[in-house]
Design an enzyme around this catalytic site. Structure first.
Site, mmCIF file in Angstrom:
data_model
loop_
_atom_site.group_PDB
_atom_site.id
_atom_site.type_symbol
_atom_site.label_atom_id
_atom_site.label_comp_id
_atom_site.label_asym_id
_atom_site.label_seq_id
_atom_site.Cartn_x
_atom_site.Cartn_y
_atom_site.Cartn_z
ATOM 1 N N TYR A 37 0.838 -1.194 0.000
ATOM 2 C CA TYR A 37 0.000 0.000 0.000
ATOM 3 C C TYR A 37 0.881 1.255 0.000
ATOM 4 O O TYR A 37 0.723 2.163 -0.813
ATOM 5 C CB TYR A 37 -0.917 -0.030 1.236
ATOM 6 C CG TYR A 37 -1.863 1.137 1.322
ATOM 7 C CD1 TYR A 37 -1.502 2.291 2.016
ATOM 8 C CD2 TYR A 37 -3.112 1.103 0.720
ATOM 9 C CE1 TYR A 37 -2.363 3.378 2.095
ATOM 10 C CE2 TYR A 37 -3.968 2.176 0.789
ATOM 11 C CZ TYR A 37 -3.600 3.306 1.482
ATOM 12 O OH TYR A 37 -4.450 4.370 1.545
ATOM 13 N N ASP A 38 1.856 1.274 0.906
ATOM 14 C CA ASP A 38 2.745 2.430 0.999
ATOM 15 C C ASP A 38 3.523 2.643 -0.292
ATOM 16 O O ASP A 38 3.729 3.778 -0.732
ATOM 17 C CB ASP A 38 3.718 2.259 2.167
ATOM 18 C CG ASP A 38 2.990 2.418 3.493
ATOM 19 O OD1 ASP A 38 3.498 1.948 4.518
ATOM 20 O OD2 ASP A 38 1.894 3.029 3.487
ATOM 21 N N SER A 83 -31.124 22.654 10.656
ATOM 22 C CA SER A 83 -30.224 23.711 11.079
ATOM 23 C C SER A 83 -31.076 24.746 11.811
ATOM 24 O O SER A 83 -32.235 24.494 12.093
ATOM 25 C CB SER A 83 -29.462 24.289 9.898
ATOM 26 O OG SER A 83 -30.358 24.893 9.026
ATOM 27 N N LYS A 119 -24.010 28.079 21.589
ATOM 28 C CA LYS A 119 -23.994 27.474 20.263
ATOM 29 C C LYS A 119 -22.555 27.053 19.982
ATOM 30 O O LYS A 119 -21.685 27.895 19.727
ATOM 31 C CB LYS A 119 -24.492 28.466 19.209
ATOM 32 C CG LYS A 119 -24.600 27.853 17.831
ATOM 33 C CD LYS A 119 -25.293 28.818 16.886
ATOM 34 C CE LYS A 119 -25.528 28.235 15.514
ATOM 35 N NZ LYS A 119 -24.370 27.631 14.884
ATOM 36 N N ASP A 121 -19.350 25.797 18.186
ATOM 37 C CA ASP A 121 -18.909 25.941 16.805
ATOM 38 C C ASP A 121 -18.091 24.719 16.393
ATOM 39 O O ASP A 121 -16.867 24.739 16.399
ATOM 40 C CB ASP A 121 -18.085 27.230 16.670
ATOM 41 C CG ASP A 121 -17.922 27.631 15.223
ATOM 42 O OD1 ASP A 121 -18.549 26.990 14.352
ATOM 43 O OD2 ASP A 121 -17.168 28.585 14.968
ATOM 44 N N GLU A 175 -22.735 18.197 19.121
ATOM 45 C CA GLU A 175 -21.661 18.818 18.355
ATOM 46 C C GLU A 175 -20.309 18.192 18.700
ATOM 47 O O GLU A 175 -19.967 18.057 19.871
ATOM 48 C CB GLU A 175 -21.639 20.315 18.704
ATOM 49 C CG GLU A 175 -21.017 21.187 17.651
ATOM 50 C CD GLU A 175 -22.011 21.579 16.561
ATOM 51 O OE1 GLU A 175 -23.140 21.025 16.532
ATOM 52 O OE2 GLU A 175 -21.647 22.432 15.732
ATOM 53 N N TYR A 227 -27.003 17.904 22.703
ATOM 54 C CA TYR A 227 -27.979 18.971 22.937
ATOM 55 C C TYR A 227 -29.340 18.712 22.294
ATOM 56 O O TYR A 227 -30.244 19.526 22.390
ATOM 57 C CB TYR A 227 -27.433 20.321 22.475
ATOM 58 C CG TYR A 227 -26.894 20.333 21.048
ATOM 59 C CD1 TYR A 227 -27.739 20.107 19.963
ATOM 60 C CD2 TYR A 227 -25.552 20.591 20.805
ATOM 61 C CE1 TYR A 227 -27.249 20.108 18.675
ATOM 62 C CE2 TYR A 227 -25.053 20.593 19.508
ATOM 63 C CZ TYR A 227 -25.907 20.355 18.454
ATOM 64 O OH TYR A 227 -25.424 20.355 17.179
ATOM 65 N N LYS A 291 -34.269 27.636 22.936
ATOM 66 C CA LYS A 291 -35.226 26.594 22.544
ATOM 67 C C LYS A 291 -36.433 26.644 23.465
ATOM 68 O O LYS A 291 -36.256 26.768 24.688
ATOM 69 C CB LYS A 291 -34.582 25.206 22.667
ATOM 70 C CG LYS A 291 -33.366 25.017 21.778
ATOM 71 C CD LYS A 291 -32.724 23.660 22.005
ATOM 72 C CE LYS A 291 -31.436 23.545 21.188
ATOM 73 N NZ LYS A 291 -30.647 22.383 21.559
ATOM 74 N N LYS A 315 -26.811 34.987 17.257
ATOM 75 C CA LYS A 315 -25.389 34.952 16.927
ATOM 76 C C LYS A 315 -24.628 36.107 17.576
ATOM 77 O O LYS A 315 -25.164 37.202 17.757
ATOM 78 C CB LYS A 315 -25.219 35.056 15.391
ATOM 79 C CG LYS A 315 -25.919 33.977 14.602
ATOM 80 C CD LYS A 315 -25.321 32.602 14.820
ATOM 81 C CE LYS A 315 -24.043 32.401 14.047
ATOM 82 N NZ LYS A 315 -24.263 32.114 12.626
ATOM 83 N N CYS A 422 -22.291 39.204 -22.239
ATOM 84 C CA CYS A 422 -22.830 38.953 -23.577
ATOM 85 C C CYS A 422 -23.193 40.243 -24.311
ATOM 86 O O CYS A 422 -23.718 40.200 -25.417
ATOM 87 C CB CYS A 422 -24.041 38.025 -23.505
ATOM 88 S SG CYS A 422 -25.503 38.811 -22.799
ATOM 89 N N CYS A 437 -29.438 41.606 -17.097
ATOM 90 C CA CYS A 437 -29.068 41.340 -18.478
ATOM 91 C C CYS A 437 -30.308 40.797 -19.175
ATOM 92 O O CYS A 437 -31.005 39.929 -18.656
ATOM 93 C CB CYS A 437 -27.949 40.306 -18.492
ATOM 94 S SG CYS A 437 -27.771 39.462 -20.068
HETATM 95 S S1 IVH Z 1 -30.056 22.501 18.140
HETATM 96 C C1 IVH Z 1 -33.304 21.211 15.670
HETATM 97 N N1 IVH Z 1 -28.317 23.316 19.911
HETATM 98 O O1 IVH Z 1 -25.714 24.842 15.172
HETATM 99 C C2 IVH Z 1 -32.184 21.942 16.228
HETATM 100 N N2 IVH Z 1 -27.626 23.226 17.642
HETATM 101 O O2 IVH Z 1 -26.658 26.577 13.044
HETATM 102 C C3 IVH Z 1 -30.896 21.365 15.907
HETATM 103 N N3 IVH Z 1 -25.305 23.853 17.268
HETATM 104 O O3 IVH Z 1 -26.765 22.296 13.026
HETATM 105 C C4 IVH Z 1 -29.794 22.084 16.462
HETATM 106 N N4 IVH Z 1 -24.805 24.236 19.366
HETATM 107 O O4 IVH Z 1 -24.667 21.884 14.473
HETATM 108 C C5 IVH Z 1 -28.542 23.077 18.617
HETATM 109 N N5 IVH Z 1 -26.875 23.965 21.599
HETATM 110 C C6 IVH Z 1 -27.103 23.716 20.312
HETATM 111 C C7 IVH Z 1 -26.107 23.885 19.321
HETATM 112 C C8 IVH Z 1 -26.415 23.633 17.994
HETATM 113 C C9 IVH Z 1 -24.343 24.209 18.136
HETATM 114 C C10 IVH Z 1 -25.122 23.744 15.805
HETATM 115 C C11 IVH Z 1 -25.710 22.517 15.168
HETATM 116 C C12 IVH Z 1 -26.701 23.060 14.171
HETATM 117 C C13 IVH Z 1 -26.143 24.421 13.912
HETATM 118 C C14 IVH Z 1 -27.179 25.349 13.348
#
Ligand code: IVH
Length: 736
Positions: A37-38, A83, A119, A121, A175, A227, A291, A315, A422, A437
């Site tokens: 492989y290598d 999301s 949230k 990242d 996450e 979460y 939430k 955000k 164009c 256009c």
């Molecule tokens: S809830 C139905 N909780 O942010 C809700 N998401 O921008 C699903 N994320 O896709 C997500 N921290 O990857 C939730 N405490 C948190 C979060 C979280 C980070 C991410 C997650 C999601 C994205 C949306």
């Protein structure tokens, strides 16, 4: 070695390494030993070093660790991974709360609790447990299908492999992330060993999880916060807060900064507090997620197309940086819109190097909004010093300009009145902010942009066919319109001018491309419609149309029938447009009806009925109906659409809820609903496969009439449409 030989050899090596990986990783049955492989990998690298231009786009040497050619297996999520919608300021948060109260019909002073969670990242991961054992782990992917990273997830300490006292089926979502300290140490090691150095912890986490060799993942310090959840055989708890506690009791890490807040003011206070704590957390967060705490409320609120109604991400403000505006380029988009783009002296904003930023339109450059009000101190000119930020942390934008730093010879920007691609005239319609256009399909830029839109994720989602490939095939003249994608294999699959013979391609990648294309022939109808790139026809409208008509043929039949009515509608609109400035919106609508009467008298009954059917579909207004008729009525466009559809057999949406008693029925709500709001009623009915219409016609199956029902109830009685009250409806759909 000649270039041709090198090309053949690179293809052969890619195929051999791909096969070896597949055997080793996916089938657990290695076919060659490590040394062989290598040796293959070293030979591949040596040839690439001699012929850098021949290096494949998906070269085995670009894959860190075990070279994957076949990629990951796919996993279809039992429940979609969503999301989140965004909020950027206090007003957005207040609106989020108000919207939820309206939907649930809760007074503004009724208690309504939320969780406020950092949230994280990183990247989201779904873990499926059956009878307490981890059976698979999948990335989000497009929300419906993700990548199978089970073996890798098993190496993460925060992810339990077995659970005690768990629901029989439990999908835990959360996450994957990397701490600042681990990230710094990893990058140091990578730099020393000549490996890939990551731009930020998020990329490092993603790069580490998406390894075909789980041993590499094991060596990377990944962590996981739980979460949320997907499919469950029984509820976890009654509230978000307690569900998180339950996940923690099961052995998952949950975030300690999570709080429960009872008011919008408390949410905002928490946001500020988390913002202050941010720098000391030791891992990246980019906002606070709110939430709705009560899980019954969450399920009543449900979701929009890709985001839940019951949660929002507040955000943190984007980072900004000052740099110089070098010039303004024009890009021509899918609908012909001329979009000015700022060319910038490269600058780092929030860890990413930015050299372009969107400038929206000519008013924006001039420094005024669409009502002519100034939006900043000055217009924008080449040579200016400008402040850049990344909106929603992705698309770079210009926040501000410093007029004092302006060079003396800077001149105001003038938008071109011809298309730079164009040379067709570019016109700005009265009342519009964009210049377009007028070249339509003769404009190469519009054609390419449409093709890119067609193959993109929310549309046909063709694997192996991205922006780069579309551009290449278009430049070669091999693909000019969507239908050409489906005849590509027949035209260029064998012989001399084949895809596999193109630089950067080989038999394997060409084969993958053709199977990706073939797979997309059965894509959902709603996505096909969206992919056509008709103005105003977004993802949601695509799905609504697909659901209403059920088949492409039924849709075409109605649109064709409606064409004379569309023309009449346009004539009526043109007649009132001159009065437009003077009249208020309401008057205008009434006026349109007046003016339309004599014009409509000429329109055949069938055309009028078809037009009414189209515009009666909830969410499909006259603007979209007109655009649809325009697209289907224009000769060139229609030929292209017909050619495309003859290649496809789109999946129709009937499957959604065949078992439901109201699937396929057209229903209308009127009067006051007492047990649910209008929005909730509509969302629920649609989830069961019913079509919700705004007006009663012969096609209406059921009218749900609450107190105060008026003309719609009368009309339903005249037409003999079945009418019931809200309770009867709820009983019919089996609601509690
Ligand atoms: S809830 C139905 N909780 O942010 C809700 N998401 O921008 C699903 N994320 O896709 C997500 N921290 O990857 C939730 N405490 C948190 C979060 C979280 C980070 C991410 C997650 C999601 C994205 C949306």
């Amino acid at each position: 070695m000649t270039e041709a030989e090198a090309r053949t050899e690179l293809d052969r090596l890619a195929a051999a390494l791909g096969r070896a990986n597949q055997a080793y990783h996916a089938e657990d049955a290695p076919e060659i030993d490590d040394a062989t492989y290598d040796a293959l990998k070293r030979r591949n690298a040596a040839i690439e070093a001699r012929f850098p231009d021949l290096k494949l786009a998906d070269s085995p040497s670009d894959q860190v660790g075990a070279a994957p050619a076949e990629g990951f297996g796919k996993i279809r999520h039992a429940e979609r991974m969503l999301s989140l919608g965004n909020a950027f300021d206090a007003a957005d948060v207040a609106e989020f709360d108000a919207r939820i109260r309206r939907y649930l019909d809760l007074p503004s002073d009724a208690p309504l609790a939320y969780t406020a969670e950092p949230k994280i990242d990183g990247l989201s991961l779904s873990l499926r447990y059956e009878d307490g054992a981890l059976v698979h782990a999948a990335t989000r992917g497009d929300g419906t299908v993700g990548e199978d990273v089970t073996a890798n997830a098993r190496t993460i300490d925060d992810i339990p492999v077995t659970l005690a006292d768990a629901p029989r089926i439990l999908e835990v979502r959360g996450e994957v992330y990397m701490s600042h300290a681990d990230f710094a140490a990893l990058n140091e090691r990578q730099a020393e060993s000549g490996g890939k150095v990551f731009a930020n912890p998020r990329n490092a986490a993603a790069g580490s999880l998406r390894q075909l060799d789980p041993e590499i993942t094991r060596a990377r310090p990944l962590r996981f916060f739980a979460y949320a959840w997907g499919a469950l055989s029984e509820p976890l708890a009654e509230t978000q807060w307690r569900a998180l506690a339950r996940l923690e009791a099961l052995g998952f890490a949950t975030n300690g900064e999570t709080r429960c807040c009872e008011t919008v003011a408390a949410l905002l206070e928490r946001y500020e507090a988390v913002g202050r704590a941010r720098a000391g957390l030791g891992y990246d967060i980019d906002g606070v997620v709110y939430k709705v705490d009560d899980l019954t409320f969450q399920s009543r609120l449900g979701m929009r197309s890709t985001t839940p109604r019951w949660a929002v991400a507040h955000k943190f403000p984007a980072e900004t940086a000052w740099t110089r505006l070098l010039g303004i380029d024009i890009q021509v988009g899918r609908t012909g819109a001329l979009s000015p783009v700022a060319r910038l002296e490269p600058v780092t904003v929030g860890g990413v190097v930015v050299s372009n930023a969107t400038l929206h339109n000519e008013d924006y450059i001039a420094g005024v909004d669409n009502a002519g009000q100034p939006i900043r101190g000055s217009d924008l000119r080449a040579g200016d010093r400008v402040e850049i930020y990344r909106a929603g942390d992705v698309i770079p934008k210009v926040r501000d300009v410093d007029p004092k730093a302006r060079p003396d010879d800077a001149v105001p920007y003038e938008m071109p009145d011809r298309c730079p691609e164009c040379d067709s005239p570019a016109v700005r319609e009265p009342g519009e902010s964009v210049r377009r256009c007028t070249g339509g399909l003769i404009c190469p830029a519009q054609r390419v942009a449409r093709l890119k839109h067609f193959v993109a994720r929310g549309a046909m989602d063709i694997e192996g066919l991205g922006d780069k490939e579309v551009e290449r095939f278009h430049t070669l003249g091999w693909v000019k319109e969507p239908a050409d994608i489906y005849t590509l294999e027949a035209r260029h699959g064998s012989g001399l001018k084949t895809v596999a013979n193109l630089e950067g391609w080989g038999e394997t990648s060409a084969g993958n491309l053709f199977s990706g294309i073939a797979a997309s022939r059965g894509q959902e109808l709603g996505r096909v419609l969206f992919g056509l790139g008709i103005r105003h026809l977004g993802e949601v409208a695509g799905r609504d149309l697909a659901r209403h008509f059920g088949s492409w043929e039924a849709l075409v039949q109605t649109v064709d029938a409606a064409l004379p009515a569309a023309e009449a509608h346009r004539a009526a609109e043109a007649a009132v447009v001159t009065e437009r400035a003077a009249a208020a919106a309401e008057d205008r609508r009434a006026r349109l009806a007046d003016v339309r009467t004599p014009i409509w008298a000429e329109v055949p009954e069938a055309a009028r009925a078809a037009w009414e059917e189209l515009t009666g579909i909830d969410g499909i207004g006259a603007t979209l109906a007109l655009a649809l008729c325009d697209a289907m009525g224009a000769e060139g466009e229609r030929r292209a659409i017909d050619a495309l559809l003859s290649e496809l057999s789109p999946e129709t949406p009937a499957a959604v809820a065949e078992a439901s008693p109201v699937a396929g029925k057209t229903v209308v709500f009127t009067g006051t609903l007492e047990r649910m709001t209008r929005a909730e009623a509509k969302a629920r009915a649609e989830a069961l496969g019913a079509k919700v219409s705004g007006s009663v016609s012969k096609k209406t199956d059921i009218l749900i009439a609450g107190p105060g029902a008026g003309s719609k109830a009368t009309k339903a009685a005249e037409l003999g449409v079945e009418t019931m009250d809200e309770d009867a409806w709820l009983a019919l759909i089996g609601a509690p």
